[in-house]
Design a protein around this motif. Structure first.
Motif, mmCIF file in Angstrom:
data_model
loop_
_atom_site.group_PDB
_atom_site.id
_atom_site.type_symbol
_atom_site.label_atom_id
_atom_site.label_comp_id
_atom_site.label_asym_id
_atom_site.label_seq_id
_atom_site.Cartn_x
_atom_site.Cartn_y
_atom_site.Cartn_z
ATOM 1 N N MET A 1 48.944 9.003 27.632
ATOM 2 C CA MET A 1 49.604 7.981 28.426
ATOM 3 C C MET A 1 50.960 8.493 28.891
ATOM 4 N N ILE A 2 51.143 8.600 30.187
ATOM 5 C CA ILE A 2 52.393 9.089 30.757
ATOM 6 C C ILE A 2 53.261 7.892 31.154
ATOM 7 N N ILE A 3 54.429 7.798 30.575
ATOM 8 C CA ILE A 3 55.350 6.716 30.891
ATOM 9 C C ILE A 3 56.036 7.025 32.218
ATOM 10 N N PRO A 4 56.013 6.112 33.185
ATOM 11 C CA PRO A 4 56.688 6.386 34.459
ATOM 12 C C PRO A 4 58.200 6.477 34.264
ATOM 13 N N PRO A 5 58.878 7.304 35.056
ATOM 14 C CA PRO A 5 60.334 7.430 34.911
ATOM 15 C C PRO A 5 61.080 6.165 35.313
ATOM 16 N N LYS A 6 60.483 5.363 36.205
ATOM 17 C CA LYS A 6 61.093 4.107 36.635
ATOM 18 C C LYS A 6 60.056 2.994 36.517
ATOM 19 N N ILE A 7 60.504 1.835 36.070
ATOM 20 C CA ILE A 7 59.663 0.644 36.068
ATOM 21 C C ILE A 7 60.462 -0.501 36.688
ATOM 22 N N TYR A 8 59.748 -1.538 37.128
ATOM 23 C CA TYR A 8 60.379 -2.585 37.928
ATOM 24 C C TYR A 8 60.018 -3.964 37.382
ATOM 25 N N LYS A 9 60.979 -4.871 37.531
ATOM 26 C CA LYS A 9 60.765 -6.250 37.067
ATOM 27 C C LYS A 9 61.150 -7.213 38.191
ATOM 28 N N PHE A 10 60.166 -7.987 38.651
ATOM 29 C CA PHE A 10 60.397 -8.971 39.708
ATOM 30 C C PHE A 10 60.964 -10.248 39.105
ATOM 31 N N GLN A 11 61.899 -10.883 39.835
ATOM 32 C CA GLN A 11 62.560 -12.076 39.344
ATOM 33 C C GLN A 11 62.728 -13.105 40.463
ATOM 34 N N SER A 12 62.581 -14.371 40.111
ATOM 35 C CA SER A 12 63.052 -15.421 40.999
ATOM 36 C C SER A 12 64.571 -15.465 40.903
ATOM 37 N N CYS A 13 65.220 -15.960 41.937
ATOM 38 C CA CYS A 13 66.679 -16.042 41.926
ATOM 39 C C CYS A 13 67.090 -17.435 41.466
ATOM 40 N N ASN A 14 67.483 -17.550 40.203
ATOM 41 C CA ASN A 14 67.920 -18.826 39.648
ATOM 42 C C ASN A 14 69.021 -18.577 38.626
ATOM 43 N N ASP A 15 69.520 -19.644 38.051
ATOM 44 C CA ASP A 15 70.638 -19.514 37.112
ATOM 45 C C ASP A 15 70.273 -18.638 35.917
ATOM 46 N N TYR A 16 69.029 -18.744 35.442
ATOM 47 C CA TYR A 16 68.613 -17.975 34.271
ATOM 48 C C TYR A 16 68.532 -16.480 34.572
ATOM 49 N N SER A 17 67.883 -16.138 35.686
ATOM 50 C CA SER A 17 67.732 -14.715 36.017
ATOM 51 C C SER A 17 69.070 -14.080 36.375
ATOM 52 N N LEU A 18 69.933 -14.821 37.049
ATOM 53 C CA LEU A 18 71.250 -14.287 37.389
ATOM 54 C C LEU A 18 72.117 -14.112 36.147
ATOM 55 N N CYS A 19 72.002 -15.053 35.215
ATOM 56 C CA CYS A 19 72.734 -14.930 33.949
ATOM 57 C C CYS A 19 72.272 -13.704 33.174
ATOM 58 N N ASN A 20 70.948 -13.493 33.120
ATOM 59 C CA ASN A 20 70.422 -12.310 32.439
ATOM 60 C C ASN A 20 70.908 -11.031 33.097
ATOM 61 N N LEU A 21 70.969 -11.033 34.423
ATOM 62 C CA LEU A 21 71.437 -9.856 35.151
ATOM 63 C C LEU A 21 72.907 -9.586 34.839
ATOM 64 N N GLN A 22 73.711 -10.618 34.825
ATOM 65 C CA GLN A 22 75.132 -10.461 34.533
ATOM 66 C C GLN A 22 75.371 -9.999 33.095
ATOM 67 N N GLN A 23 74.524 -10.470 32.183
ATOM 68 C CA GLN A 23 74.688 -10.115 30.770
ATOM 69 C C GLN A 23 73.952 -8.831 30.388
ATOM 70 N N GLN A 24 73.250 -8.235 31.365
ATOM 71 C CA GLN A 24 72.473 -7.018 31.139
ATOM 72 C C GLN A 24 71.448 -7.207 30.025
ATOM 73 N N CYS A 25 70.618 -8.244 30.199
ATOM 74 C CA CYS A 25 69.586 -8.480 29.196
ATOM 75 C C CYS A 25 68.238 -8.753 29.857
ATOM 76 N N ILE A 26 67.185 -8.481 29.115
ATOM 77 C CA ILE A 26 65.810 -8.700 29.549
ATOM 78 C C ILE A 26 65.215 -9.813 28.696
ATOM 79 N N TRP A 27 64.663 -10.810 29.353
ATOM 80 C CA TRP A 27 64.062 -11.941 28.653
ATOM 81 C C TRP A 27 62.610 -11.626 28.297
ATOM 82 N N PHE A 28 62.225 -11.926 27.054
ATOM 83 C CA PHE A 28 60.854 -11.751 26.589
ATOM 84 C C PHE A 28 60.189 -13.118 26.511
#
Length: 211
Positions: free
Chosen positions: A1-28
């Motif tokens: 299994m080859i791990i890609p060098p880059k991976i991507y995460k799609f997000q809706s633009c809302n208070d939660y996703s923007l807060c996560n972006l500002q805090q540099q965190c990924i929600w599980f």
């Protein structure tokens, strides 16, 4: 299994996703919130359920009485369900994809192109520690994973992970990778985020919020 060098995460633009972006965190997320009701389910098929294999399985499980096929399969399902409850009861999932230009991904996971997509380098935390542990490439199939009756109970502990990593073939366009955790979020190293892509229909106001 080859791990890609880059991976991507799609997000809706809302208070939660923007807060996560500002805090540099990924929600599980919990699997029960997924849009596919069969995702991370416990379904599987059992093959090779001959009388000889059934007797061998029962012997390994130290069960003296002989049972019919239906009873044996139900026992296997119960054992798998117990393992899932013990090991995966609190599991959370973060979902990623291999590329950001897929128009369906923008529609389905970025609020019809009004959201954004994050680009991560897998050379940094939290991706790098997970590469050989719980970072998993999703398999796509028209059938549920199968288990030979001869493998019970030896392969049961690994079956829940196979179920968490198998989706129906209709979802193949997602090219999905997953990270599993029992924590609701992970904070990533600043260099891990290497790009932010705006959706075609993203408002100027939200673009400035991201910036």
């Amino acid at each position: 299994m080859i791990i890609p060098p880059k991976i991507y995460k799609f997000q809706s633009c809302n208070d939660y996703s923007l807060c996560n972006l500002q805090q540099q965190c990924i929600w599980f997320s919990r699997p029960e919130t997924f849009n596919d009701p069969y995702d991370c389910d416990i379904n599987f098929t059992i093959i090779d359920s001959t009388d000889a294999n059934l007797r061998s399985m029962l012997s390994r499980m130290r069960i003296d009485r002989f049972v019919n096929n239906d009873e044996a399969i139900e026992m296997a399902r119960k054992a798998t369900e117990d393992i899932k409850k013990k090991k995966w009861a609190n599991i959370r999932v973060a979902c990623f994809t291999e590329e950001y230009k897929n128009i369906l991904m923008w529609s389905h996971y970025a609020n019809f192109h009004k959201g954004f997509c994050l680009e991560f380098s897998t050379d940094f935390y939290p991706f790098k520690p997970f590469k050989t542990q719980t970072m998993l490439k999703i398999s796509y199939s028209a059938e549920y994973p199968s288990l030979s009756i001869k493998d019970i109970p030896h392969k049961l502990p690994s079956l829940p992970k196979r179920l968490l990593g198998t989706k129906y073939s209709d979802w193949e366009y997602e090219n999905e990778w997953r990270i599993f955790s029992t924590e609701p979020k992970y904070f990533y190293d600043k260099p891990a985020l290497t790009g932010v892509y705006f959706g075609q229909k993203m408002s100027d106001e939200n673009k400035h919020k991201n910036i």
